[in-house]
Design an enzyme around this catalytic site. Sequence first.
Site, short mmCIF file in Angstrom:
data_model
loop_
_atom_site.label_atom_id
_atom_site.label_comp_id
_atom_site.label_asym_id
_atom_site.label_seq_id
_atom_site.Cartn_x
_atom_site.Cartn_y
_atom_site.Cartn_z
CG HIS A 75 -1.98 -0.83 1.37
ND1 HIS A 75 -2.68 -1.22 0.27
CD2 HIS A 75 -2.58 -1.40 2.43
CE1 HIS A 75 -3.66 -2.01 0.66
NE2 HIS A 75 -3.62 -2.15 1.96
CD GLU A 127 -3.48 2.64 -3.40
OE1 GLU A 127 -3.85 1.45 -3.39
OE2 GLU A 127 -3.65 3.42 -4.36
CG ASN A 223 -8.68 -6.02 -3.39
OD1 ASN A 223 -9.05 -7.05 -3.90
ND2 ASN A 223 -7.81 -5.98 -2.38
#
Length: 282
Positions: A75, A127, A223
Amino acid sequence: MEVIVAENIGFCFGVKKAIDAVYEQVQTGGNIYTYGAITHNEEVVKDLEKKGVRVIESSKELAQIKEGTVIIRAHGVSKDIYEQIRSQNLKCVDATCPFVKRIHDIVEKESATGRQIIVVGNAGHPEVEGTMGWCRTPAIVIESLEEAREFSYQGDKELFLVAQTTYNYNKFQDIVEIFEQKGYNVSVVNTICNATEVRQTEARSIAAKVDMMIVIGGNHSSNTRKLYEICMQECENTYFIQTLDDLHLELPESVRLVGITAGASTPNNIIEEVQNYVRINF
Ligand code: F3S
């Protein structure tokens, strides 16, 4: 039961590389720390914990460390953290995914030329926080279509849009369109990583043809959540599970074809367990 398993699943190349970096460091001995959990996958984190790897969650915790190696996960982190590691004379192993590193380089350069950086992604995601920490001037985060619609910019800078690597590709395009329709002077770089794009496109096409879709991944994995969101749009019989234990389903007879996909941090053995179970027991 007939099952279609996505081909682009399991650890992505960036996460794999970061995990390998940790195991490599374990061989060299000494105190090993990762800045944040190396993956959202609990089993991997537990295994590393057994091998003595400690997870640091904040710069405050980092400040307590006197010696050893700090591994930066895929990240990435903000520029400040690198400086802190250096100033504390700790060894740094940088396993930031190259796709994330590319965003850091872009936002650092573009913000230095006076552009207003806008990161399309989840505020608070490590991130995104890391990316913001490479901007020379404060960046703005846009999370959703609603936020893009409500966005109003009074400044005179050119706007510069990038995306979190795992952002929903179609949603990013829609947000870019909203910005263009508003008449802003805006430059865009699509920084969604290839692994994500391929995974999402495949998940969408599988979900569109099956009767039921199973998305496997960690609860905190953004994700995986996005994959779930995408599959849900195509197939309302979509289920998000972490492991086989979460799969308690009574299937209607009409279900003949089941699709399976998984997030970037999901290990292959869990995916295999689920697909075998579905094939045999459903
Ligand atoms: Fe890198 Fe993409 Fe994975 S940015 S960490 S390869 S999801």
